[in-house]
Design an enzyme around this catalytic site. Structure first.
Site, PDB file in Angstrom:
ATOM      1  CG  HIS A  77      -1.954  -1.071   1.235  1.00 24.48           C
ATOM      2  ND1 HIS A  77      -3.215  -0.937   0.745  1.00 24.48           N
ATOM      3  CD2 HIS A  77      -1.870  -2.350   1.699  1.00 24.48           C
ATOM      4  CE1 HIS A  77      -3.887  -2.077   0.906  1.00 24.48           C
ATOM      5  NE2 HIS A  77      -3.086  -2.960   1.478  1.00 24.48           N
ATOM      6  CG  ASN A 150      -8.046  -4.198   1.062  1.00 18.59           C
ATOM      7  OD1 ASN A 150      -7.335  -3.233   1.324  1.00 18.59           O
ATOM      8  ND2 ASN A 150      -7.598  -5.425   1.031  1.00 18.59           N
ATOM      9  CG  HIS A 341      -2.284  -1.371  14.907  1.00 19.82           C
ATOM     10  ND1 HIS A 341      -2.435  -2.659  14.427  1.00 19.82           N
ATOM     11  CD2 HIS A 341      -1.849  -1.507  16.181  1.00 19.82           C
ATOM     12  CE1 HIS A 341      -2.119  -3.525  15.372  1.00 19.82           C
ATOM     13  NE2 HIS A 341      -1.765  -2.858  16.453  1.00 19.82           N
ATOM     14  CE1 TYR A 364      -2.019  -4.814   9.357  1.00 19.49           C
ATOM     15  CE2 TYR A 364      -2.108  -2.610   8.456  1.00 19.49           C
ATOM     16  CZ  TYR A 364      -2.376  -3.953   8.338  1.00 19.49           C
ATOM     17  OH  TYR A 364      -2.989  -4.443   7.215  1.00 19.49           O
TER      18      TYR A 364
HETATM   19 FE1  HDE Z   1      -2.356  -4.806   5.505  1.00 19.10          FE
HETATM   20  N1  HDE Z   1      -0.538  -3.994   5.902  1.00 19.10           N
HETATM   21  N2  HDE Z   1      -1.672  -6.623   6.049  1.00 19.10           N
HETATM   22  N3  HDE Z   1      -4.108  -5.695   4.953  1.00 19.10           N
HETATM   23  N4  HDE Z   1      -3.037  -3.050   4.897  1.00 19.10           N
HETATM   24  C1  HDE Z   1      -0.210  -2.703   5.742  1.00 19.10           C
HETATM   25  O1  HDE Z   1       0.918  -1.427   7.343  1.00 19.10           O
HETATM   26  C2  HDE Z   1      -0.523  -6.860   6.707  1.00 19.10           C
HETATM   27  C3  HDE Z   1      -4.441  -6.995   5.057  1.00 19.10           C
HETATM   28  C4  HDE Z   1      -4.303  -2.758   4.481  1.00 19.10           C
HETATM   29  O2  HDE Z   1      -3.138   3.485   4.071  1.00 19.10           O
HETATM   30  C5  HDE Z   1       1.126  -2.368   6.314  1.00 19.10           C
HETATM   31  O3  HDE Z   1       1.274   0.741   7.802  1.00 19.10           O
HETATM   32  C6  HDE Z   1      -0.427  -8.247   7.094  1.00 19.10           C
HETATM   33  C7  HDE Z   1      -5.844  -7.192   4.829  1.00 19.10           C
HETATM   34  C8  HDE Z   1      -4.398  -1.374   4.106  1.00 19.10           C
HETATM   35  O4  HDE Z   1      -1.515   3.281   5.525  1.00 19.10           O
HETATM   36  C9  HDE Z   1       1.597  -3.711   6.900  1.00 19.10           C
HETATM   37  C10 HDE Z   1      -1.573  -8.842   6.623  1.00 19.10           C
HETATM   38  C11 HDE Z   1      -6.339  -5.956   4.563  1.00 19.10           C
HETATM   39  C12 HDE Z   1      -3.119  -0.856   4.326  1.00 19.10           C
HETATM   40  C13 HDE Z   1       0.447  -4.625   6.578  1.00 19.10           C
HETATM   41  C14 HDE Z   1      -2.345  -7.814   5.961  1.00 19.10           C
HETATM   42  C15 HDE Z   1      -5.245  -5.028   4.635  1.00 19.10           C
HETATM   43  C16 HDE Z   1      -2.309  -1.922   4.819  1.00 19.10           C
HETATM   44  C17 HDE Z   1       2.079  -1.667   5.387  1.00 19.10           C
HETATM   45  C18 HDE Z   1      -1.999 -10.285   6.725  1.00 19.10           C
HETATM   46  C19 HDE Z   1      -7.776  -5.570   4.211  1.00 19.10           C
HETATM   47  C20 HDE Z   1      -2.665   0.564   4.054  1.00 19.10           C
HETATM   48  C21 HDE Z   1       2.230  -0.263   5.906  1.00 19.10           C
HETATM   49  C22 HDE Z   1      -1.865 -10.882   8.000  1.00 19.10           C
HETATM   50  C23 HDE Z   1      -8.695  -5.825   5.298  1.00 19.10           C
HETATM   51  C24 HDE Z   1      -2.928   1.445   5.228  1.00 19.10           C
HETATM   52  C25 HDE Z   1       1.427  -0.225   7.098  1.00 19.10           C
HETATM   53  C26 HDE Z   1      -2.489   2.852   4.919  1.00 19.10           C
HETATM   54  C27 HDE Z   1      -0.976  -1.769   5.183  1.00 19.10           C
HETATM   55  C28 HDE Z   1       0.445  -5.896   6.958  1.00 19.10           C
HETATM   56  C29 HDE Z   1      -3.570  -8.097   5.325  1.00 19.10           C
HETATM   57  C30 HDE Z   1      -5.445  -3.633   4.386  1.00 19.10           C
HETATM   58  C31 HDE Z   1       2.941  -4.185   6.457  1.00 19.10           C
HETATM   59  C32 HDE Z   1       0.734  -8.883   7.838  1.00 19.10           C
HETATM   60  C33 HDE Z   1      -6.608  -8.518   4.901  1.00 19.10           C
HETATM   61  C34 HDE Z   1      -5.609  -0.637   3.585  1.00 19.10           C
HETATM   62  O5  HDE Z   1       1.762  -3.632   8.274  1.00 19.10           O
END
Ligand code: HDE
Length: 716
Positions: A77, A150, A341, A364
């Site tokens: 993202h 999402n 987070h 997060y």
């Molecule tokens: Fe994320 N995800 N994600 N994700 N995610 C990040 O956090 C992660 C997942 C989502 O505009 C990171 O600050 C793991 C699902 C959005 O700043 C990170 C897993 C969904 C955003 C991270 C998931 C999301 C992130 C990268 C599986 C939809 C952007 C930078 C266990 C429900 C937020 C950050 C923004 C961002 C990890 C799965 C949505 C790396 C480990 C499912 C919208 O922490």
């Protein structure tokens, strides 16, 4: 930041979040220490031509700061845009949750929302085929609540353990860092072909949902099932939804690839301009509520993030409004530094044991530590709670809060026991109690094994044009896969969803269809047999209207961008009339001419073009008006302008947009592909059409005539 102590039941003012801005107007330059700078042009030297001096602390401060301007981009993202806004609860959810921002009817809560693509780097195109992030920070009086969702209601994988694998597979390949922001490559499809659980999400990601027209025209979903807890301690499961008031709309894939070249900031610009123009994006907020007792009543597991709850089974109750009404003052300070987070919770909302969500709860905070560089990231203005923070945490990089006194531990007597624990009645957070009793085990629940029913449900629910787009997306993506065995395995998976789909794709990507006659033939020998046991199972709900964009809102042209193509001699009266009709409906009119020189109309009026035929393209507009006027039409078809004019019209036609041919524009009409239409096309309006202005407005609101795409698909 203002203390919210006295704000208990009043609405929180958005301005409270604004206290950290600086306005440089009328101010003198200073160093970061507040010293006024007298010369910002020259470094300090020994003689005018002489070596620069190390003692030049002003130069060193400026360059050192510059050298460290970049921070690591988000690992996923990375590319995104955000805006401030307000969330209003219109119908109290107090029956289900004690969260104050959801239970006090009429209450308004400031928010910051960040939209994003997932796979690309921060500088990548907005129009990549990708899932879009829809992350909301609610600055509530009970602390910050983050809903990090999402624009697609399900996810690729069921367990956090697979997330790094998924992301490594979709990111540029490690040897040559190709391709940027694209899933159309070997490693992504290799992984997918071995992960039957991803097939439902693949249907969504290959649909036009993955190439939205605008961030403002996307749905938002919390994805996981969450819990609501009311003031009596009673729990309900909940799914979160945001439905855009402008409807859910997408562009064509051909358009997406062209927008990426013409304006790779298309979504960023669209969001920014809409807010600047006062066309504030709005969503209805809705919930699907499931009583605790009904947890096991579905033919899927509520904890499985690859499943949605069909709206036919549990309707979405619309209870609030999300409005974005203010652009950030500074992209880096706000949009880049915001730290979401899923574990930022308020009383009344809790997690479920969804194993993907559970993994996110670790990830997060961890990522912010490397991205923002300090455990004090909560002190960055955009991340601050409107509540003053009271705890015994201290020190760390860039600490800003100055806590008075000797005490940084609890229990204590020296500080009078403060800060002390909050009772539940005072808003102290307690996790919902849940009996947990089980074997320590690395395994997946049997309730998670059906990977195809909802993929079928999604595919079945699509209109014919949507199905065609989905098929073409799969064909495009798999055609980029160089290893035949991967293509075969994916086609094998598609066969479990829909035989016709699999056959169509197989034919175009060179997969031998005889392999499809043995459903398990193309699945690797080491695949888990449990995942293969139910390929023929039909979903209980056979199709769901809510899953097709065909059924979305189509009654507004608010903020749609209409290109008026004109040249000298244009009919001023017609232009002014249509412009005012469109603006009455809150659409945006932009003038395109052969050059940026003012256009002289037939009555002596001049119009200022915003674009020239060469500086933009039809893909950047929702609809076109070929302005009335014989001389204008002739000028648009002169040697200089003809290629540009026809490309505009033909591309808009190919992409199924509304086109209005004003009076005396037959020359353009006849030379274009539009002339070859063999049927009545409701999106082609001419000055002879009945109620032409009204018909044009209706056609724009309808977004596109996708059902006529085959007829309109002439080369542009
Ligand atoms: Fe994320 N995800 N994600 N994700 N995610 C990040 O956090 C992660 C997942 C989502 O505009 C990171 O600050 C793991 C699902 C959005 O700043 C990170 C897993 C969904 C955003 C991270 C998931 C999301 C992130 C990268 C599986 C939809 C952007 C930078 C266990 C429900 C937020 C950050 C923004 C961002 C990890 C799965 C949505 C790396 C480990 C499912 C919208 O922490």
């Amino acid at each position: 930041m203002k203390n919210s102590k006295n704000e208990k039941s009043t609405n929180i003012k958005v301005d409270q979040l604004q206290d950290h801005t600086t306005d440089n107007s009328g101010e003198m330059l200073t160093t970061n220490q507040g010293l006024k700078i007298n010369n910002n042009q020259d470094s300090l030297k020994s003689g005018e031509r002489g070596p620069s001096l190390l003692e030049d602390f002003i130069l060193r401060e400026k360059i050192t700061h510059f050298d460290h301007e970049r921070i690591p981009e988000r690992i996923v993202h990375a590319r995104g845009s955000g805006a401030h806004g307000v969330f209003k609860i219109n119908k109290s959810l107090a029956k289900y949750t004690k969260a104050k921002f959801l239970s006090e009817e009429g209450k308004e809560t400031p928010v910051f929302v960040r939209f994003s693509t997932v796979a690309g780097s921060a500088g990548s195109t907005d129009l990549a085929r990708d899932v879009r992030g829809f992350a909301i920070k609610f600055y509530t009086e009970e602390g910050n609540y983050d809903l990090v969702g999402n624009n697609i209601p399900v996810f690729f994988i069921q367990d956090a353990m697979k997330f790094p694998d998924l992301i490594h597979a979709v990111k540029p390949e490690p040897d040559n860092a190709i391709p940027q922001a694209a899933s159309a490559h070997d490693t992504f499809w290799d992984f997918i072909s071995l992960m039957p659980e991803s097939m439902h999400m693949i249907m969504w990601a290959m649909s036009d949902r993955a190439i939205p027209r605008s961030y403002r025209m996307m749905e938002g979903f919390g994805v996981h099932t969450f819990k609501f807890i009311n003031d009596k301690g009673k729990m309900h499961f909940v799914k979160f939804h945001f439905k855009p008031k402008l409807g859910v709309h997408s562009v064509a894939w051909d358009e997406a690839t062209k927008i990426s070249g013409k304006d790779s900031d298309f979504h960023r610009r669209d969001l920014w301009e809409a807010i600047e123009n006062g066309a504030f994006p709005e969503w209805d907020f809705g919930v699907q509520i499931i009583p605790e007792e009904d947890e096991h009543k579905f033919d899927f597991d509520l904890l499985d993030p690859t499943k949605l709850v069909p709206e036919e089974e549990v309707p979405v109750e619309l209870v609030g409004t999300l409005t974005l009404n203010r652009n950030p003052d500074n992209f880096f300070a706000e949009t880049e530094q915001i730290a979401f987070h899923p574990g930022h919770l308020v009383p009344g909302i809790d997690f479920t044991n969804d194993p993907l969500l559970q993994g996110r709860l670790f990830s997060y905070t961890d990522t912010q530590l490397s991205r923002l560089g300090s455990p004090n990231f909560h002190e960055i203005p955009i991340n601050r709670s409107i509540n003053t923070i009271h705890n015994n945490q201290r020190d760390g990089h860039m600490r800003q809060q100055v806590v008075k006194g000797k005490v940084s531990y609890e229990p204590n007597t020296i500080g009078g026991g403060c800060p002390f624990q909050a009772m539940m009645k005072d808003g102290g957070f307690t996790s919902q109690e849940e009996r947990v009793d089980g074997q320590k085990i690395r395994a997946r629940s049997q309730g998670f094994v059906d990977h195809y029913s909802q993929a079928k449900l999604f595919y079945n629910s699509q209109s014919e044009p949507e199905k065609t787009h989905l098929q073409n997306a799969l064909i495009f993506e798999l055609s980029k896969v160089t290893i035949p065995a991967i293509r075969e395995r994916v086609v094998g998976q598609l066969n479990f969803i829909n035989k016709e789909l699999a056959l169509l794709v197989a034919k175009k990507v060179g997969v031998d269809v005889t392999k499809l006659q043995q459903p398990n033939g193309s699945i690797p020998a080491d695949a888990d047999p449990k995942t293969l046991q139910s390929p023929e199972k039909e979903p209980l709900t056979k199709s769901s209207d809510a899953l097709s964009m065909k059924n979305t809102v189509k009654d507004t042209i608010k903020s749609r961008v209409i290109g008026f193509i004109m040249e000298n001699g244009v009919n001023a009266k017609d232009v002014k009339k249509l412009k005012s009709e469109l603006e009455k409906e809150e659409a945006v009119v932009q003038i395109i001419a052969g050059s940026l020189a003012p256009v002289k109309a037939d009555d002596g009026t001049t119009f200022e073009p915003k674009h020239s035929l060469t500086s933009t393209a039809s893909v950047c507009f929702d609809a076109l008006y070929l302005c009335s006027g014989k001389n204008s039409a002739e000028n648009l078809m002169n040697e200089d302008n003809k290629p540009g004019t026809l490309l505009f019209v033909n591309e808009a036609y190919k992409h199924c947009k509304a086109i209005y041919f004003g009076k005396e524009t037959d020359g353009i009409y006849n030379a274009s592909n539009v002339k070859s239409k063999k049927h009545e096309d409701p999106a082609i309006i001419t000055s002879e059409s009945n109620n032409s202005d009204e018909s044009f407005i209706k056609a724009i609101a309808n977004h596109r005539v996708w059902e006529l795409e085959k007829d309109r698909n002439n080369p542009a």
